[in-house]
Design an enzyme around this catalytic site. Sequence first.
Site, PDB file in Angstrom:
ATOM      1  N   PRO A  49     -46.729 -11.982  41.363  1.00 37.22           N
ATOM      2  CA  PRO A  49     -47.856 -13.702  41.254  1.00 37.22           C
ATOM      3  C   PRO A  49     -46.852 -14.452  42.051  1.00 37.22           C
ATOM      4  O   PRO A  49     -46.271 -14.554  42.977  1.00 37.22           O
ATOM      5  CB  PRO A  49     -46.715 -13.947  40.194  1.00 37.22           C
ATOM      6  N   ASP A  88     -46.317 -17.442  40.003  1.00 39.59           N
ATOM      7  CA  ASP A  88     -44.876 -17.664  40.025  1.00 39.59           C
ATOM      8  C   ASP A  88     -44.322 -19.522  40.259  1.00 39.59           C
ATOM      9  O   ASP A  88     -44.778 -20.063  40.877  1.00 39.59           O
ATOM     10  CB  ASP A  88     -44.655 -17.040  41.067  1.00 39.59           C
ATOM     11  N   TRP A 608     -36.207 -14.551  39.662  1.00 37.74           N
ATOM     12  CA  TRP A 608     -36.059 -12.806  40.303  1.00 37.74           C
ATOM     13  C   TRP A 608     -36.558 -12.498  38.634  1.00 37.74           C
ATOM     14  O   TRP A 608     -38.041 -11.618  38.722  1.00 37.74           O
ATOM     15  CB  TRP A 608     -35.866 -12.046  40.820  1.00 37.74           C
ATOM     16  N   GLN A 644     -41.236  -7.747  49.805  1.00 37.75           N
ATOM     17  CA  GLN A 644     -40.498  -7.180  48.199  1.00 37.75           C
ATOM     18  C   GLN A 644     -39.357  -6.326  47.784  1.00 37.75           C
ATOM     19  O   GLN A 644     -39.574  -6.137  46.764  1.00 37.75           O
ATOM     20  CB  GLN A 644     -41.389  -7.551  47.310  1.00 37.75           C
ATOM     21  N   TRP A 648     -39.191  -8.416  43.881  1.00 32.27           N
ATOM     22  CA  TRP A 648     -40.311  -7.805  42.992  1.00 32.27           C
ATOM     23  C   TRP A 648     -40.394  -6.881  42.678  1.00 32.27           C
ATOM     24  O   TRP A 648     -40.508  -6.383  41.827  1.00 32.27           O
ATOM     25  CB  TRP A 648     -41.653  -8.178  43.295  1.00 32.27           C
ATOM     26  N   LYS A 681     -43.379 -13.927  65.360  1.00 37.87           N
ATOM     27  CA  LYS A 681     -43.643 -13.685  63.206  1.00 37.87           C
ATOM     28  C   LYS A 681     -44.798 -15.347  63.760  1.00 37.87           C
ATOM     29  O   LYS A 681     -44.600 -16.224  64.773  1.00 37.87           O
ATOM     30  CB  LYS A 681     -42.396 -14.391  63.187  1.00 37.87           C
ATOM     31  N   LYS A 684     -45.886 -22.657  61.123  1.00 37.46           N
ATOM     32  CA  LYS A 684     -47.333 -23.505  61.367  1.00 37.46           C
ATOM     33  C   LYS A 684     -46.279 -24.471  62.888  1.00 37.46           C
ATOM     34  O   LYS A 684     -47.141 -24.726  63.391  1.00 37.46           O
ATOM     35  CB  LYS A 684     -47.290 -24.185  60.181  1.00 37.46           C
TER      36      LYS A 684
END
Length: 1131
Positions: A49, A88, A608, A644, A648, A681, A684
């Site tokens: 999610p 999530d 988590w 993750q 996750w 990386k 914005k």
Amino acid sequence: MSGKYPEYKHLNLAQINQDILEFWKNDESFKKSITSREGAPGFVFYEGPPSANGKPGIHHVMARAIKDIFCRFKTLQGYQVNRKAGWDTHGLPVELGVEKELGITKEDIGKSISIEEYNEACKKAVMRYTDIWNDLTEKMGYWVDMDDPYITYKPKYMESVWWLLKQMWEKDLIYKGYTIQPYSPKAGTGLSSHELNMPGSYRDVKDTSAIAQFIAQKDAKFQAVFGDAVADDDQVYYIAWTTTPWTLPSNTALTVGPKIEYQMVDSYNPYTGIRQKVVLAKNLVSKYFKPEGAELDMEAYKLGDKVAPWRVVWEGHGRDLENLRYEQLLDWAQPYEGAENAFRIILGDFVTTEDGTGIVHTAPTFGADDAKVAREANPPVPPMLVLDENDNPVPLVDLQGRFREGIGPFGGWYVKNEYYADGEAPDKSVDVEISIQLKERNQAFKVEKYNHSYPHCWRTDKPVLYYPLDSWFIRVSAEKEKMVSLNKTINWKPKSTGEGRFGNWLENANDWNLSRSRYWGIPLPIWSTEDGSERRIFGSVAELKTACDEAVAKGLMEKHPFADFKEGDMSEENYNQVDLHRHVVDDIVLVSESGKPMRREADLIDVWFDSGSMPYAQWHYPFENKEQIDQLTPADFIAEGVDQTRGWFYTLHAISSLVFDRVAYKNVVSNGLVLDKNGAKMSKRLGNAVDPFTTIEKYGSDPVRWYMISNASPWDNLKFDLAGVEEVKRRFFGTLYNTYSFFALYANIDGFEYDAEKETEWSNRPELDRWILSRLQELIRTVEQHFNDYEPTKAARAIEYFVDEELSNWYVRLNRRRFWKGEMSEDKQMAYETLFYCLRSLAQMISPIAPFFADRLYQDLNPGKAESVHISKWPALAEDAIDSHLNERMAMARNLTSMVLSLRKKERIRVRQPLQKIMVPALSDEKAELLASIKDILLAEVNVKELEILREVEGVLVKSIKPDFKKLGPRFGKHMKQVAAAIREFDQAQISALENEGHYELEINGEMQSIEASDVEIHTEDIPGWLVMSENKLTVALDIHIDEDLKSEGMARELVNRIQNLRKDSGLEVTDRIEVQLLEDAALKEALTKNQDYVKTEVLADSISWKSEDFEGEEIDFEDVKSKLSLRKSH
RNA sequence: AGUCCCGUAGCUCAGCUGGUUAGAGCGCUACACUGAUAAUGUAGAGGUCCGCAGUUCAAGUCUGCGCGGGACUACCA
């Protein structure tokens, strides 16, 4: 002409994107792709999610493309692939966003804003960008069920989470303990790591640091370790450094590095002048003892001497020191339990000899490392906790940052002077006072000011304290081995992430700290009496409701929020009236067995845990779907970013291992990052982030997806460059589109229609058809295998090669004439069928990666059907169509062609100019046959009249010989170089001898060795007197002599070329017939007399006439020819 | 600090269990093709395979130590 197969002017992938989306919507293709597999075996996929409180980036396209690819592929293979979207919704980022927006801080919650209002704001904020996410999901072609997503804040979801937690509780895997956390005494609150990482938090400060001397206990173990190095009346100390002397009263252990070398040094205390022996790391001895001292007389020292004499009297490793005991440094208090295990040396890998002494002062109540190493020691070292007036264990320092009253001489003092109000701080801080005491008692080895950077609370500007705070834990460490062994059954892509990063993480798994002291999240379903003696956990709303009823009956509450909840009613209406968030459950007071009130433990559950619960909670397990759970878990496949691994991937694995004793997923792809084209990386802030929407809008989703997948393996970081997307579009999609256009153009002219019933037997088709079909079958096999192995990049590259090199650049190019000459014929029919079949199979094979274009192509090839490619079945593999002999032959033809073209190029002879002959040597009958079989193709491609196959009997061939290292290497070992040299020296006679007799005797180091023919490679590289090229064991010679006939023919071809150009420029239809006029030119006329028929057929000319006087026309000028050309349509 | 990934042509990447001319695409240069044509082909130039050491008859490939880039996790006694 409007044909059956749609023709397009241009390839517009962005448009196709939109059209196909429209089609999918109307056709409900996604739904069909699942319903059409009803009853088929399932392929279980879990969607991780995302949190919708931020906008999606281009990296989400990457991650989701991977998920999509395998779900689509498995669907093609016939599996039913249900996939439920999810959101999530809890967690700190959401809360921080809301706080910022409302202009409040954590303290305001419950005061200036009610928790209910606050949670309501969070609920809204978290779904803010849902539409944008859904939009991207749709536009990028990620098929997932967005109509019925699981949402972690929904009561049903939360109820399942509670249930899971209760299962762990019942396995005794949940306990309350403490963790050392950054804590601000002034603000009275713990600080999250993100608060600590805020700019300006770390500041350079000057603190009093001390090296304290801990008196060694001379027990039997001590004697065994140090033996003769120590006399009975020697004073022996372990010395350890600290920058926070106020933690010394809380010391309960010393930690050494097991592999670090230590020494015991005989010398004097610098403050008292007392003779003593101290233990410290060998590397650091020179830091505290001057080299001159090693030479001085040991006895000749008095206090104040600049250099003290010293000697090393013992040396050993840290592990030798394990469990040695020492006397408590400052006996202000004793641990309330386990004191017998305190005050000993333990081992810790984190110890370094960078600074300090290599022996680390360990106070488990005030250091995270300390707590960990103390807990892990065997037996565990107790923390310095004492019992307060309520008999609760507490550290020596209270939550305000003061020593507790009655603890040592500094009861009531703040541990740092910064915590006092202005003007109230004592002259000397606790750190300084303690240091002075130590000096006086011969317990200080060194005291000095020390500069270091230390974190400060961003709200109060005061230094942070590391402080033990209550937390709830899952005893993951108890199940470590199970988790490790289960992990070994999981197929990780890449393998190294599973074995390395994830595997190591599991081996060192710490207990999972569940507690979060926030508001927007799933509350811990644990109620306790005030003294903590009675506790109860709830695994469902119904249980809680019953307990509430009881409490109401006992008069602890007037009413409770679940009064209308109907147990066992799974309807949405029933659950919609329930809320399990803090603002509801915090008000619930229950009654314990002994009749005391119970309140909820204040913490929330780590988010988590929410996402790790999704395999069960998304189905409201076990309240609903209980029977199907075996079909829904574990997942066959999951995919997320490598970030993750400890998120996750870990929580899924932990929860599944602990509650169900099995893996949560069988195959997992962890993709790398998407960086900008320079490898930085994307952010914005820097403005280098690529917007997924504009990118897809401009290029369409397919080339973006194809680029991401084909450029590098998904687990490598991707340097995302739009130029790469352009290239994919041009080279791959452009070529495929062109191939289709070519097919459609002629198929429509000839009225071809594919009919599976009437298809010609493959085995009866011409060689080129059989070849491309054979290669196609190999491709189907390869691609299927790569997809099955979760290697999408290899699949994509194999397809690219086939489309570009084999289908377009060889099959279509060589077959053009079959398509455009004459009327419909059986041969033509077969050509169409072959190309059609290749294209349709390709549409299916590319559909997992490029779902839009694939569907366009597939539907265009099946006009009138309007069935999505994604519902079709993966092309059946026709093993028997694979003809490896044919493949080999064609590979040779392609090789030779490219070599001849290269020769022509070197001699600057254009391909239009026919040449007489090429020669290719063949050393074996086999090869000669091969060559003969590709003769026609080869000659046509390179525009040469004849192929001569040179056999060795003709005696013109020069052979060369090369050892086969792989065969000879193991046999000759060291002598390999000699053997290789000897073989290279062979002359033509020796080579012939070896060939004829099958072996050759060779003298190596005085021994005769036999070389077999199979130990060497023999081939020809030269044909004396010819223009030759040699490559890949092939050699070709070209006759570049051009006689009159060849020249005329070349000129005729040249003329054809000009006429064709003019035809096209004049806008004539491909099928129009023409009349040609030429201005008189001797050379041209001469050339044309021999080739008139050829020219006429080529250009569909009814007549060619010569004009003597000038006329309006196209100037033509090549070789010796200067003329003019005009043409008109015949009537 | 630990763990993991990556380092091969100007750029993006192949290179299987070690085997002897290290490959492809893009870009560049030149040429060709021209009824697939806003397409295509061919060739050329371009490499101390990050460095050092080792194992081996043989290392881009295996081992160790470094260097550089990146990610995650933890922490500074």
